[in-house]
Motif scaffolding. Structure first.
Motif, PDB file in Angstrom:
ATOM      1  N   SER A  57       0.832  -1.206   0.000  1.00  0.00           N
ATOM      2  CA  SER A  57       0.000   0.000   0.000  1.00  0.00           C
ATOM      3  C   SER A  57       0.867   1.255   0.000  1.00  0.00           C
ATOM      4  CB  SER A  57      -0.901   0.009   1.233  1.00  0.00           C
ATOM      5  OG  SER A  57      -0.115   0.221   2.397  1.00  0.00           O
ATOM      6  N   MET A  58       0.242   2.366  -0.284  1.00  0.00           N
ATOM      7  CA  MET A  58       0.947   3.640  -0.220  1.00  0.00           C
ATOM      8  C   MET A  58       1.428   3.876   1.217  1.00  0.00           C
ATOM      9  SD  MET A  58       1.073   4.943  -3.288  1.00  0.00           S
ATOM     10  CE  MET A  58       0.975   6.717  -3.514  1.00  0.00           C
ATOM     11  N   ASP A  59       0.649   3.465   2.214  1.00  0.00           N
ATOM     12  CA  ASP A  59       1.067   3.578   3.614  1.00  0.00           C
ATOM     13  C   ASP A  59       2.332   2.766   3.857  1.00  0.00           C
ATOM     14  OD1 ASP A  59      -1.044   5.238   4.361  1.00  0.00           O
ATOM     15  OD2 ASP A  59      -2.324   3.561   4.999  1.00  0.00           O
TER      16      ASP A  59
ATOM     17  N   LYS B 255       2.861  10.369   4.411  1.00  0.00           N
ATOM     18  CA  LYS B 255       1.946  10.107   3.291  1.00  0.00           C
ATOM     19  C   LYS B 255       1.762  11.338   2.426  1.00  0.00           C
ATOM     20  CE  LYS B 255      -1.911   8.070   3.937  1.00  0.00           C
ATOM     21  NZ  LYS B 255      -3.158   7.507   4.441  1.00  0.00           N
TER      22      LYS B 255
ATOM     23  N   PHE C  77       2.163  11.453  -1.589  1.00  0.00           N
ATOM     24  CA  PHE C  77       1.100  11.849  -2.511  1.00  0.00           C
ATOM     25  C   PHE C  77       1.428  13.134  -3.263  1.00  0.00           C
ATOM     26  CE2 PHE C  77      -1.309   8.704  -0.104  1.00  0.00           C
ATOM     27  CZ  PHE C  77      -1.964   8.063  -1.144  1.00  0.00           C
ATOM     28  N   ARG C  78       2.313  13.985  -2.707  1.00  0.00           N
ATOM     29  CA  ARG C  78       2.747  15.160  -3.475  1.00  0.00           C
ATOM     30  C   ARG C  78       3.626  14.736  -4.648  1.00  0.00           C
ATOM     31  NH1 ARG C  78       2.787  17.501   1.406  1.00  0.00           N
ATOM     32  NH2 ARG C  78       4.975  17.083   1.872  1.00  0.00           N
TER      33      ARG C  78
ATOM     34  N   PHE D 249       3.664  11.597  -6.027  1.00  0.00           N
ATOM     35  CA  PHE D 249       2.932  10.667  -6.893  1.00  0.00           C
ATOM     36  C   PHE D 249       1.472  10.752  -6.465  1.00  0.00           C
ATOM     37  CE2 PHE D 249       7.120   9.072  -5.699  1.00  0.00           C
ATOM     38  CZ  PHE D 249       7.746   9.036  -6.926  1.00  0.00           C
ATOM     39  N   SER D 250       0.623  11.206  -7.331  1.00  0.00           N
ATOM     40  CA  SER D 250      -0.758  11.497  -6.941  1.00  0.00           C
ATOM     41  C   SER D 250      -1.535  10.282  -6.441  1.00  0.00           C
ATOM     42  CB  SER D 250      -1.509  12.151  -8.100  1.00  0.00           C
ATOM     43  OG  SER D 250      -1.503  11.274  -9.213  1.00  0.00           O
ATOM     44  N   ASP D 251      -1.174   9.099  -6.905  1.00  0.00           N
ATOM     45  CA  ASP D 251      -1.858   7.880  -6.465  1.00  0.00           C
ATOM     46  C   ASP D 251      -0.940   6.688  -6.722  1.00  0.00           C
ATOM     47  OD1 ASP D 251      -1.993   7.486  -9.234  1.00  0.00           O
ATOM     48  OD2 ASP D 251      -4.141   7.862  -9.349  1.00  0.00           O
ATOM     49  N   ARG D 252      -1.420   5.511  -6.368  1.00  0.00           N
ATOM     50  CA  ARG D 252      -0.590   4.305  -6.515  1.00  0.00           C
ATOM     51  C   ARG D 252      -0.221   4.076  -7.983  1.00  0.00           C
ATOM     52  NH1 ARG D 252      -0.316  -1.336  -6.777  1.00  0.00           N
ATOM     53  NH2 ARG D 252       1.031  -2.216  -5.172  1.00  0.00           N
ATOM     54  N   GLU D 253      -1.163   4.309  -8.874  1.00  0.00           N
ATOM     55  CA  GLU D 253      -0.863   4.127 -10.297  1.00  0.00           C
ATOM     56  C   GLU D 253       0.236   5.075 -10.753  1.00  0.00           C
ATOM     57  OE1 GLU D 253      -2.946   4.396 -14.670  1.00  0.00           O
ATOM     58  OE2 GLU D 253      -4.218   3.859 -12.961  1.00  0.00           O
ATOM     59  N   GLY D 254       0.220   6.313 -10.263  1.00  0.00           N
ATOM     60  CA  GLY D 254       1.274   7.266 -10.607  1.00  0.00           C
ATOM     61  C   GLY D 254       2.638   6.815 -10.100  1.00  0.00           C
TER      62      GLY D 254
END
Length: 175
Positions: free
Chosen positions: A29-31, A41, A45-46, A48-53
């Motif tokens: 996970s991103m966490d 976090k 997220f700054r 990479f906007s999301d996991r796909e990014g």
């Protein structure tokens, strides 16, 4: 990009690569990634906007680095062309079948033909040097097709790699 931001980005990509590619934690996970990278976090997220990014950036980093290496190898005229072809195919196999499958599962477009078009074109160019009368484009496509990662579901990775390399050597001939 600021130096600390670049360090954070590099740390995040290194951790994501280790977790997802080396340790095969496809569902990290991103966490998990933020904690392992030692960043918040928000920082993750700054960058990479999301996991796909994040997966896309990791895929691009890994393929970009490998492209630099195989391009240099392909251009090294001091190495006989057949040896360059074999080394090129071994490198591409290791990348596409061993290292990248977790990323390619997450990014179906990573498996698309156009993603690998420059790689096939470079292989075709090398084949045309080794076997000028051959249909180098077709042979490059055939060699790439033999590297499909799902073949590992049928045989071991080592047998798959050995078979791809044998196919390559037989395809380009030994003279």
């Amino acid at each position: 990009m600021r130096a600390d931001a670049e360090r954070n980005r590099a740390a995040i990509l290194a951790v994501a690569g280790r977790l997802i590619c080396e340790e095969k934690h496809d569902n990290a996970s991103m966490d998990d990634i933020a904690a392992a990278a030692g960043v918040g976090k928000g920082t993750l997220f700054r960058r990479f906007s999301d996991r796909e990014g994040l997966i896309r950036a990791l895929f691009d980093e890994r393929t970009g680095s490998a492209w630099t290496e195989v391009s240099a190898l392909a251009a090294d005229a001091a190495v006989p062309v057949r040896e360059r072809i074999t080394a090129f195919v071994a490198s591409v196999f290791d990348l596409t079948v061993i290292e990248l499958p977790p990323l390619m599962r997450a990014l179906p477009e990573g498996c698309r033909s156009e993603t690998w078009a420059p790689w096939r074109a470079l292989l075709a160019e090398l084949i045309s040097q080794a076997a000028p009368d051959a249909d180098a484009e077709f042979l490059a496509i055939t060699i790439f097709a033999s590297m499909r990662p799902e073949i590992i579901d049928m045989i071991s990775p080592q047998r798959h790699r050995d078979g791809v390399l044998e196919l390559t050597v037989r395809t380009i001939g030994t003279s």
